[in-house]
Design a protein around this motif. Structure first.
Motif, PDB file in Angstrom:
ATOM      1  N   MET A  80      27.495 -12.184  36.688  1.00 28.34           N
ATOM      2  CA  MET A  80      26.673 -13.392  36.694  1.00 28.34           C
ATOM      3  C   MET A  80      27.528 -14.612  36.357  1.00 28.34           C
ATOM      4  SD  MET A  80      23.318 -11.566  35.091  1.00 28.34           S
ATOM      5  CE  MET A  80      22.247 -12.984  34.865  1.00 28.34           C
ATOM      6  N   ALA A  81      28.458 -14.448  35.426  1.00 32.50           N
ATOM      7  CA  ALA A  81      29.333 -15.565  35.049  1.00 32.50           C
ATOM      8  C   ALA A  81      30.221 -15.988  36.222  1.00 32.50           C
ATOM      9  CB  ALA A  81      30.197 -15.164  33.850  1.00 32.50           C
ATOM     10  N   VAL A  82      30.780 -15.005  36.924  1.00 36.36           N
ATOM     11  CA  VAL A  82      31.668 -15.331  38.045  1.00 36.36           C
ATOM     12  C   VAL A  82      30.867 -15.945  39.196  1.00 36.36           C
ATOM     13  CG1 VAL A  82      33.181 -14.337  39.819  1.00 36.36           C
ATOM     14  CG2 VAL A  82      33.415 -13.622  37.434  1.00 36.36           C
ATOM     15  N   ARG A 125      29.968 -21.017  42.068  1.00 39.74           N
ATOM     16  CA  ARG A 125      28.996 -21.977  42.604  1.00 39.74           C
ATOM     17  C   ARG A 125      29.102 -23.335  41.901  1.00 39.74           C
ATOM     18  NH1 ARG A 125      23.386 -18.501  43.572  1.00 39.74           N
ATOM     19  NH2 ARG A 125      24.078 -17.609  45.570  1.00 39.74           N
ATOM     20  N   GLY A 126      30.046 -23.459  40.972  1.00 35.01           N
ATOM     21  CA  GLY A 126      30.284 -24.752  40.342  1.00 35.01           C
ATOM     22  C   GLY A 126      29.669 -24.948  38.965  1.00 35.01           C
ATOM     23  N   TYR A 127      29.124 -23.865  38.378  1.00 36.62           N
ATOM     24  CA  TYR A 127      28.524 -23.971  37.043  1.00 36.62           C
ATOM     25  C   TYR A 127      29.497 -23.408  36.005  1.00 36.62           C
ATOM     26  CZ  TYR A 127      24.274 -24.360  39.878  1.00 36.62           C
ATOM     27  OH  TYR A 127      23.335 -24.727  40.812  1.00 36.62           O
ATOM     28  N   PRO A 128      30.118 -24.274  35.200  1.00 37.82           N
ATOM     29  CA  PRO A 128      31.102 -23.774  34.247  1.00 37.82           C
ATOM     30  C   PRO A 128      30.476 -22.933  33.140  1.00 37.82           C
ATOM     31  CG  PRO A 128      30.812 -26.166  34.028  1.00 37.82           C
ATOM     32  CD  PRO A 128      29.979 -25.736  35.179  1.00 37.82           C
ATOM     33  N   GLY A 129      31.251 -21.955  32.649  1.00 37.74           N
ATOM     34  CA  GLY A 129      30.735 -21.071  31.604  1.00 37.74           C
ATOM     35  C   GLY A 129      31.857 -20.390  30.840  1.00 37.74           C
ATOM     36  N   VAL A 130      31.441 -19.677  29.778  1.00 39.69           N
ATOM     37  CA  VAL A 130      32.382 -18.910  28.958  1.00 39.69           C
ATOM     38  C   VAL A 130      31.816 -17.514  28.740  1.00 39.69           C
ATOM     39  CG1 VAL A 130      33.616 -18.747  26.754  1.00 39.69           C
ATOM     40  CG2 VAL A 130      33.067 -21.006  27.699  1.00 39.69           C
ATOM     41  N   VAL A 131      32.629 -16.486  29.012  1.00 40.76           N
ATOM     42  CA  VAL A 131      32.257 -15.115  28.669  1.00 40.76           C
ATOM     43  C   VAL A 131      32.904 -14.783  27.328  1.00 40.76           C
ATOM     44  CG1 VAL A 131      32.498 -12.666  29.273  1.00 40.76           C
ATOM     45  CG2 VAL A 131      32.067 -14.360  31.073  1.00 40.76           C
ATOM     46  N   TYR A 132      32.089 -14.363  26.366  1.00 40.69           N
ATOM     47  CA  TYR A 132      32.594 -13.904  25.070  1.00 40.69           C
ATOM     48  C   TYR A 132      32.628 -12.386  25.090  1.00 40.69           C
ATOM     49  CZ  TYR A 132      31.694 -18.502  22.871  1.00 40.69           C
ATOM     50  OH  TYR A 132      31.685 -19.829  22.523  1.00 40.69           O
ATOM     51  N   ASP A 133      33.815 -11.813  25.001  1.00 37.92           N
ATOM     52  CA  ASP A 133      33.930 -10.368  24.918  1.00 37.92           C
ATOM     53  C   ASP A 133      33.854  -9.970  23.443  1.00 37.92           C
ATOM     54  OD1 ASP A 133      34.425  -7.712  25.119  1.00 37.92           O
ATOM     55  OD2 ASP A 133      36.320  -7.891  26.231  1.00 37.92           O
ATOM     56  N   LEU A 134      32.754  -9.383  23.047  1.00 40.22           N
ATOM     57  CA  LEU A 134      32.551  -9.013  21.640  1.00 40.22           C
ATOM     58  C   LEU A 134      32.799  -7.526  21.408  1.00 40.22           C
ATOM     59  CD1 LEU A 134      29.236 -11.026  21.102  1.00 40.22           C
ATOM     60  CD2 LEU A 134      31.562 -11.720  20.489  1.00 40.22           C
ATOM     61  N   ASP A 135      33.236  -6.820  22.446  1.00 41.68           N
ATOM     62  CA  ASP A 135      33.367  -5.371  22.370  1.00 41.68           C
ATOM     63  C   ASP A 135      34.836  -4.978  22.220  1.00 41.68           C
ATOM     64  OD1 ASP A 135      33.160  -2.623  22.630  1.00 41.68           O
ATOM     65  OD2 ASP A 135      31.681  -2.732  24.248  1.00 41.68           O
ATOM     66  N   ASP A 180      31.358 -28.965  28.562  1.00 46.35           N
ATOM     67  CA  ASP A 180      30.338 -29.134  29.600  1.00 46.35           C
ATOM     68  C   ASP A 180      29.896 -27.799  30.209  1.00 46.35           C
ATOM     69  OD1 ASP A 180      32.519 -28.435  31.068  1.00 46.35           O
ATOM     70  OD2 ASP A 180      32.538 -30.227  32.341  1.00 46.35           O
ATOM     71  N   ASP A 181      30.056 -26.706  29.461  1.00 43.30           N
ATOM     72  CA  ASP A 181      29.634 -25.408  29.983  1.00 43.30           C
ATOM     73  C   ASP A 181      28.117 -25.337  30.136  1.00 43.30           C
ATOM     74  OD1 ASP A 181      32.142 -23.798  30.139  1.00 43.30           O
ATOM     75  OD2 ASP A 181      32.264 -24.436  28.047  1.00 43.30           O
ATOM     76  N   THR A 182      27.678 -24.530  31.096  1.00 43.69           N
ATOM     77  CA  THR A 182      26.236 -24.363  31.312  1.00 43.69           C
ATOM     78  C   THR A 182      25.683 -23.140  30.583  1.00 43.69           C
ATOM     79  OG1 THR A 182      26.658 -23.136  33.359  1.00 43.69           O
ATOM     80  CG2 THR A 182      26.288 -25.515  33.556  1.00 43.69           C
ATOM     81  N   VAL A 183      26.513 -22.086  30.477  1.00 44.16           N
ATOM     82  CA  VAL A 183      26.039 -20.847  29.837  1.00 44.16           C
ATOM     83  C   VAL A 183      27.174 -20.211  29.030  1.00 44.16           C
ATOM     84  CG1 VAL A 183      25.031 -18.540  30.199  1.00 44.16           C
ATOM     85  CG2 VAL A 183      24.484 -20.382  31.808  1.00 44.16           C
ATOM     86  N   PHE A 184      26.828 -19.664  27.860  1.00 48.69           N
ATOM     87  CA  PHE A 184      27.693 -18.734  27.125  1.00 48.69           C
ATOM     88  C   PHE A 184      27.162 -17.333  27.420  1.00 48.69           C
ATOM     89  CE2 PHE A 184      29.027 -21.709  23.357  1.00 48.69           C
ATOM     90  CZ  PHE A 184      29.934 -22.342  24.188  1.00 48.69           C
ATOM     91  N   TYR A 185      27.984 -16.517  28.066  1.00 51.14           N
ATOM     92  CA  TYR A 185      27.608 -15.141  28.407  1.00 51.14           C
ATOM     93  C   TYR A 185      28.189 -14.223  27.329  1.00 51.14           C
ATOM     94  CZ  TYR A 185      27.239 -17.409  33.012  1.00 51.14           C
ATOM     95  OH  TYR A 185      26.940 -18.265  34.063  1.00 51.14           O
ATOM     96  N   MET A 186      27.319 -13.584  26.526  1.00 53.00           N
ATOM     97  CA  MET A 186      27.783 -12.781  25.398  1.00 53.00           C
ATOM     98  C   MET A 186      27.746 -11.295  25.755  1.00 53.00           C
ATOM     99  SD  MET A 186      28.011 -15.574  23.604  1.00 53.00           S
ATOM    100  CE  MET A 186      28.651 -14.919  22.065  1.00 53.00           C
ATOM    101  N   ASP A 187      28.928 -10.669  25.846  1.00 56.76           N
ATOM    102  CA  ASP A 187      29.000  -9.253  26.197  1.00 56.76           C
ATOM    103  C   ASP A 187      29.162  -8.422  24.919  1.00 56.76           C
ATOM    104  OD1 ASP A 187      29.221  -6.846  27.505  1.00 56.76           O
ATOM    105  OD2 ASP A 187      31.335  -7.135  28.051  1.00 56.76           O
ATOM    106  N   PHE A 188      28.121  -7.667  24.574  1.00 53.32           N
ATOM    107  CA  PHE A 188      28.066  -6.959  23.292  1.00 53.32           C
ATOM    108  C   PHE A 188      28.504  -5.502  23.395  1.00 53.32           C
ATOM    109  CE2 PHE A 188      25.216 -10.458  22.530  1.00 53.32           C
ATOM    110  CZ  PHE A 188      25.345 -10.716  21.181  1.00 53.32           C
ATOM    111  N   PRO A 189      28.946  -4.941  22.263  1.00 53.43           N
ATOM    112  CA  PRO A 189      29.102  -3.482  22.209  1.00 53.43           C
ATOM    113  C   PRO A 189      27.724  -2.831  22.212  1.00 53.43           C
ATOM    114  CG  PRO A 189      29.531  -4.443  20.036  1.00 53.43           C
ATOM    115  CD  PRO A 189      29.273  -5.591  20.987  1.00 53.43           C
TER     116      PRO A 189
END
Ligand SMILES: Nc1ncnc2c1ncn2[C@@H]1O[C@H](COP(=O)(O)OP(=O)(O)OP(=O)(O)O)[C@@H](O)[C@H]1O
Ligand SMILES: [Mg+2]
Length: 296
Positions: free
Chosen positions: A36-38, A43-53, A147-156
């Motif tokens: 979803m982040a990629v 499509r032009g919506y900046p974001g950050v994936v947080y790898d918490l695992d 200016d990110d649109t979403v923080f994508y949090m990937d959990f264990p």
């Protein structure tokens, strides 16, 4: 650039938070968070994936294995208050050649990854040892200016102090998104997640310093039946999910053997196989969530 207010609920300074969490190993959390982040980034919506695992799965998919991360700061430095988001986040990338020089990778625009560390296995212990660490994510949000649109949090695949420290910062406009396989076992794990969210809300009711309202607004069902994939268990799981959770179900991510290429090739499917079934389906999901391709 001015940021659309829908990415800044209640006028706050930080983006939407999407928490890919459910206590179920191999349920497709990482696949969905990174896909979803990629998709949004392309499509032009900046974001950050947080790898918490501590398994480093989303770090790997977004271009950083343990060798590439040697000497780099990780999410553990954020947790311990030893670095800022901008010091830790790396440009997402994928492998196009051998070795570790910059020319072995191509960048994915609009996307950064906060890499994990094997030492994140001790995250709950670190928070237990120093109660101030419970505020690590709150501090990141309050000092955020991008200016990110979403923080994508990937959990264990576990509930504990680390998930709690993030989940209590979610408001109703954010979303807890369990991504589960079309497998009856996975569908049954969602009830425990709902109980866990209720516990987080109860604990934070009436507090003014944290939103404390993590809400299961969306659910992803992956590996659903197709004309050639007709497992009875997948069909039963899909019926069960529709019976219990119809109001939050996103468009389905159909079964595809291509999905495992994500780990084999250390690159997002959207980049290496943009026309594969999951790539098409994740685009549908992002359009549904209000992230249409503005160039299309
Ligand atoms: N649409 C799909 N069809 C078939 N298999 C899929 C699909 N999506 C993901 N998978 C497979 O499911 C497996 C688990 O996916 P993933 O690693 O994303 O789960 P996870 O919940 O993050 O696991 P963990 O609990 O280890 O973090 C992977 O092998 C992946 O290739
Ligand atoms: Mg994972």
């Amino acid at each position: 650039m001015s940021i659309n207010s829908r990415f800044r609920p209640k006028g706050r300074n930080w983006p939407l938070i999407w928490a890919f969490v459910v206590e179920c190993g191999g349920s497709t959390k990482t696949t969905s968070a990174t896909s979803m982040a990629v998709t949004a980034a392309l499509r032009g919506y900046p974001g950050v994936v947080y790898d918490l695992d501590s398994n480093l799965s989303s770090s790997l998919v977004l271009g950083y294995d343990e060798i590439a991360l040697k000497g780099k700061k990780t999410v553990l430095d954020l947790l311990l208050g030893k670095a800022t988001l901008d010091q830790v986040a790396l440009p997402a990338r994928y492998r196009i050649g051998d070795g570790y020089d910059d020319d072995a990778f191509a960048l994915i625009p609009n996307l950064r990854v906060v890499p994990s560390s094997p030492d994140m296995a001790g995250a709950d212990t670190a928070i237990a040892a120093d109660a101030d660490r419970n505020d690590w994510f709150a501090e990141i949000l309050h000092s955020y200016e991008g200016d990110d649109t979403v923080f994508y949090m990937d959990f264990p695949a576990s509930y504990g102090k680390l998930p709690y420290s993030v989940l209590r910062m979610l408001d109703e406009e954010d979303s807890v998104i369990p991504s589960i396989k079309a497998d009856p076992k996975d569908v049954k794990m969602v009830k425990r997640l709902i109980d866990e969210l209720e516990r987080v809300r109860d604990k934070n009711r009436g507090r003014r310093s944290v939103p404390g309202r993590p809400t299961l607004n969306h659910m992803l069902l992956t590996g659903t039946p197709t004309a050639s994939y007709t497992e009875a268990a997948a069909r039963r799981a899909t019926e069960l999910a529709e019976a219990l959770y119809a109001s939050v179900l996103l468009p389905y991510i159909r079964y595809s053997a291509d999905a495992k290429k994500l780990y084999e090739d250390e690159a997002p499917l959207q980049v290496i196989l943009p026309n594969s079934v999951p790539s098409v389906d994740y685009r549908k999901v992002m359009t549904h969530l209000g992230f249409p391709d503005l160039a299309a």
